[in-house]
Write a protein that holds these residues in place. Sequence first.
Motif, PDB file in Angstrom:
ATOM      1  N   GLY A  97       0.820  -1.211   0.000  1.00 22.59           N
ATOM      2  CA  GLY A  97       0.000   0.000   0.000  1.00 22.59           C
ATOM      3  C   GLY A  97       0.850   1.255   0.000  1.00 22.59           C
ATOM      4  N   PHE A  98       1.899   1.266   0.812  1.00 22.73           N
ATOM      5  CA  PHE A  98       2.827   2.392   0.845  1.00 22.73           C
ATOM      6  C   PHE A  98       3.482   2.580  -0.530  1.00 22.73           C
ATOM      7  CE2 PHE A  98       7.332   3.626   1.331  1.00 22.73           C
ATOM      8  CZ  PHE A  98       7.168   4.916   1.802  1.00 22.73           C
ATOM      9  N   GLY A 124       1.968   7.366  -6.622  1.00 23.82           N
ATOM     10  CA  GLY A 124       0.884   8.251  -7.023  1.00 23.82           C
ATOM     11  C   GLY A 124      -0.484   7.616  -7.016  1.00 23.82           C
ATOM     12  N   HIS A 125      -0.568   6.327  -6.631  1.00 21.29           N
ATOM     13  CA  HIS A 125      -1.860   5.631  -6.606  1.00 21.29           C
ATOM     14  C   HIS A 125      -2.399   5.654  -5.175  1.00 21.29           C
ATOM     15  CE1 HIS A 125       0.496   3.290  -9.883  1.00 21.29           C
ATOM     16  NE2 HIS A 125      -0.067   4.361 -10.404  1.00 21.29           N
ATOM     17  N   GLY A 126      -2.819   6.832  -4.740  1.00 18.02           N
ATOM     18  CA  GLY A 126      -3.188   7.034  -3.340  1.00 18.02           C
ATOM     19  C   GLY A 126      -4.356   6.189  -2.885  1.00 18.02           C
ATOM     20  N   VAL A 162      -0.508  11.968  -0.138  1.00 20.33           N
ATOM     21  CA  VAL A 162      -0.598  11.916  -1.594  1.00 20.33           C
ATOM     22  C   VAL A 162      -2.006  12.268  -2.068  1.00 20.33           C
ATOM     23  CG1 VAL A 162      -0.549  10.326  -3.571  1.00 20.33           C
ATOM     24  CG2 VAL A 162       1.327  10.324  -1.923  1.00 20.33           C
ATOM     25  N   LEU A 163      -3.008  11.863  -1.275  1.00 19.59           N
ATOM     26  CA  LEU A 163      -4.402  12.136  -1.630  1.00 19.59           C
ATOM     27  C   LEU A 163      -4.828  13.564  -1.296  1.00 19.59           C
ATOM     28  CD1 LEU A 163      -6.016   8.774  -0.492  1.00 19.59           C
ATOM     29  CD2 LEU A 163      -5.876   9.636  -2.839  1.00 19.59           C
ATOM     30  N   GLY A 164      -3.944  14.330  -0.674  1.00 18.53           N
ATOM     31  CA  GLY A 164      -4.291  15.705  -0.328  1.00 18.53           C
ATOM     32  C   GLY A 164      -5.136  15.829   0.925  1.00 18.53           C
ATOM     33  N   ARG A 165      -5.196  14.775   1.721  1.00 18.45           N
ATOM     34  CA  ARG A 165      -5.970  14.815   2.975  1.00 18.45           C
ATOM     35  C   ARG A 165      -4.986  15.130   4.111  1.00 18.45           C
ATOM     36  NH1 ARG A 165      -9.222   9.311   1.895  1.00 18.45           N
ATOM     37  NH2 ARG A 165      -9.509   9.341   4.160  1.00 18.45           N
ATOM     38  N   GLU A 201       7.238   9.322  -6.455  1.00 21.10           N
ATOM     39  CA  GLU A 201       7.619   9.219  -7.866  1.00 21.10           C
ATOM     40  C   GLU A 201       7.175  10.440  -8.667  1.00 21.10           C
ATOM     41  OE1 GLU A 201       7.425   5.944 -11.500  1.00 21.10           O
ATOM     42  OE2 GLU A 201       6.121   5.718  -9.764  1.00 21.10           O
ATOM     43  N   ARG A 202       5.998  10.996  -8.338  1.00 29.52           N
ATOM     44  CA  ARG A 202       5.459  12.097  -9.132  1.00 29.52           C
ATOM     45  C   ARG A 202       6.093  13.438  -8.711  1.00 29.52           C
ATOM     46  NH1 ARG A 202      -1.001  11.606  -9.159  1.00 29.52           N
ATOM     47  NH2 ARG A 202      -0.609  12.215  -6.984  1.00 29.52           N
ATOM     48  N   ILE A 203       6.429  14.240  -9.689  1.00 25.25           N
ATOM     49  CA  ILE A 203       7.032  15.545  -9.411  1.00 25.25           C
ATOM     50  C   ILE A 203       6.077  16.408  -8.603  1.00 25.25           C
ATOM     51  CG2 ILE A 203       7.850  17.694 -10.471  1.00 25.25           C
ATOM     52  CD1 ILE A 203       8.856  16.037 -12.820  1.00 25.25           C
ATOM     53  N   GLU A 204       4.784  16.360  -8.934  1.00 28.99           N
ATOM     54  CA  GLU A 204       3.823  17.219  -8.230  1.00 28.99           C
ATOM     55  C   GLU A 204       3.710  16.875  -6.747  1.00 28.99           C
ATOM     56  OE1 GLU A 204       1.196  14.381 -10.807  1.00 28.99           O
ATOM     57  OE2 GLU A 204       3.208  15.256 -10.850  1.00 28.99           O
ATOM     58  N   ASP A 205       3.905  15.592  -6.393  1.00 26.28           N
ATOM     59  CA  ASP A 205       3.860  15.210  -4.980  1.00 26.28           C
ATOM     60  C   ASP A 205       5.091  15.740  -4.236  1.00 26.28           C
ATOM     61  OD1 ASP A 205       1.446  13.837  -5.209  1.00 26.28           O
ATOM     62  OD2 ASP A 205       2.423  11.961  -5.766  1.00 26.28           O
ATOM     63  N   ARG A 206       6.252  15.659  -4.893  1.00 20.96           N
ATOM     64  CA  ARG A 206       7.462  16.182  -4.252  1.00 20.96           C
ATOM     65  C   ARG A 206       7.385  17.698  -4.099  1.00 20.96           C
ATOM     66  NH1 ARG A 206       9.875  12.618  -7.981  1.00 20.96           N
ATOM     67  NH2 ARG A 206      10.728  14.351  -9.218  1.00 20.96           N
ATOM     68  N   GLU A 207       6.864  18.371  -5.125  1.00 25.63           N
ATOM     69  CA  GLU A 207       6.764  19.829  -5.056  1.00 25.63           C
ATOM     70  C   GLU A 207       5.749  20.270  -3.999  1.00 25.63           C
ATOM     71  OE1 GLU A 207       8.713  22.136  -6.502  1.00 25.63           O
ATOM     72  OE2 GLU A 207       9.852  20.308  -6.962  1.00 25.63           O
TER      73      GLU A 207
END
Length: 522
Positions: free
Chosen positions: A384-385, A391-393, A424-427, A488-494
Motif C-alpha cells: 500500500g505504501f 501516485g496511486h493514493g 498523496v491524496l491531499g488529505r 515518484e510524481r514531481i507534483e507530490d514532491r513539489e
Amino acid sequence: MVQQIGSAVLDLERGTLRRDGEIVPVRPKTFDLLAFLARNPGRVLSKDELFEAVWPGIIVTEDSLTQCIHDVRKCIGDETQSLVRTVPRRGYMFQTAADSLSASLPPATAAVAVGRTPEPMVAVLPFRVDVDDTTAKPLFDGAVEEIINALSYFKTIAVLARHSAFALAQYSDQDIWATAERLGVDYVAEGAVKSADDGYDVRVVLSETASGRSVWAQTFSFKTSEIFAFQRTVAQRIATALVANIESAAMRRTSPAPAANVEAYIHILRGIALLRSYGEGVNQQARDHLLQALERDPDSGLAHAYLALADTIIGGYGSAPRSVLDRARDRALHATALSPDEARCHRILALILLYRGDLNAAAQHFARALDLNPFDADTLAQTGFFEAIRGHGETGLTLLDQAIHLNPMHPPWYYFDRGEALLVLGRYQEAATAFSCLPRKDAWHLAQLSACYALAGDTEKARVCAREGRQLKPGLTIQAIVADLRLERIEDRERIRSGLERAGWDETPLLETPLPATPLKG
C-alpha cells in the motif's frame, strides 16, 4: 493498546489521548471511564457497572457520572453523542471500534477497513510454555509465527497478523475473548507446551470466539528436531477444521522449513525479534544471529533475506551507500532463488529494490509476495505504501486499511505508511494525525508532519514541528528532504517542498534546548 475513536486516538498502554496529533488533557476519572467504555464497546453499560469500574468502593452521585460522561464526550469530540450514547433508563453504550473507524474513513475505504471478511478469521495466540525453559519460548513463538504465515496462504481463511495476535495475548483471559470478538476474530487457537524427554508435548485447541465452543483439539508429541513438521501439521489441521474444501495446492506451495536445523532456526527467530525491536545495537545483534544461522544452514532463504534487510537498516535504509544496497539486493535475490515460494523473501527484496530506486522491479516482487500470501498484513501495508508513493493514493490507502483490519494492534510504522498515502491524496489533516501517532519521530518524520500542518493551514503547528526537526538535524535542508523522498510524481514532491517552505523549515530558528534523536524503526 491504541484505538481510533472518531478523530481521537486512545493509547491505553501510555495512558494518553490525542486529537489531531496533540495530547488532550484528561482528568484521571475521565480517562478511567473512557478506557472502560473503550474496552466494552457495543453493549449497554449500566450506571452501577460504571460506578463500580470508575469509583470502586466509593459512594458518588449520578451527577458525578453525568459530568464524567460529559467530559469524555468533550475530550473525544463527540458533540453529536454518536460515540457515547445515552440509553434511557438503562445506562450508556460506547460505539464499536469498527463503527468508530468507519466514521473516520471515506466510504470507499471504510468497507474494506472495517467490514468483516467473508473468510473466517482466526487468531493464533502465543503458546504457553514453562518460563524456566529458555529455549522453548523463542522456539514456540517462532512456531506460532510460522503457523500464522502458513495459514495466510489459504485464500479461504483470514488470519490475525502476528503483531496483533501477540498483543492480544497480553490481555487477561476474559479480555482476550471480548477483544478478539471486537476485532472480528471468529476463532482463537491456543496451545500449551510441556517438555518431554527429548522433545515436547503440545496441546492445541481451536475455539469459536462467540460461544467458546471447542472446534478442534489435539495433542502432539514430537522431538525438538521435528518442530517444522509440527508447524505445518497444526496449520493444516486448523484450516481443515475451519473450511470444508481447503485449497490444498496453496498449502503445497507454502515455504519450506525456514532452516534445516533447530539451532539455525532459533538464531533466525532471535534475529527477526531484534530487528523488530528498538534499542542501542539491536540491529547489529540481529545481524550476528542471522550470520550464525547461515553458518549452520547456508541454504536458508529466510535467513539470507533478513540478513539483507539488517544490512539495509544498519546502512541507513534509502540513505545507505549504493554498494551496501547492491550487496543487500544480491543477497535478497539469492534468498528468493533458495525459497521462491516464500512471500517474505519477495517482500524484503521489494523493499530493498524500492530503496535502490528500482521501482518497476520492486513492483513485481511486491505483487509476487501478495500473490503468494494475500493475507499477510505487513505485505499489504508495504505494498500500500509503495502504491501511494507511485501516485496511486486510493489503491495504497485501500491496501493499508486491509492491513490494519488484519493487524489492528499494528506496529508504529503503519502510521507513517498510512500518513504518506493520505498526504498523496491531499488529505493533509488526516495525514498529520497519522504521522503524529508515531511514538518516535526523527527529523524526516517531523518534516513530513510540518509540511502536512502547513498544507492544512495550521502554520503555528507547522513551525513548531520545523523547529523540533531542525534541532534534531540542524543541517537538514528542504532540498535534502525533497531529494530523499521516494515519491515518484514531481507534483507530490513539489507539494512537500511548498509545505516546508510555508512552515519556514530552512529559516526557522533552532530551539535553545537540544532534543534527543529517537528514530523510528520500521
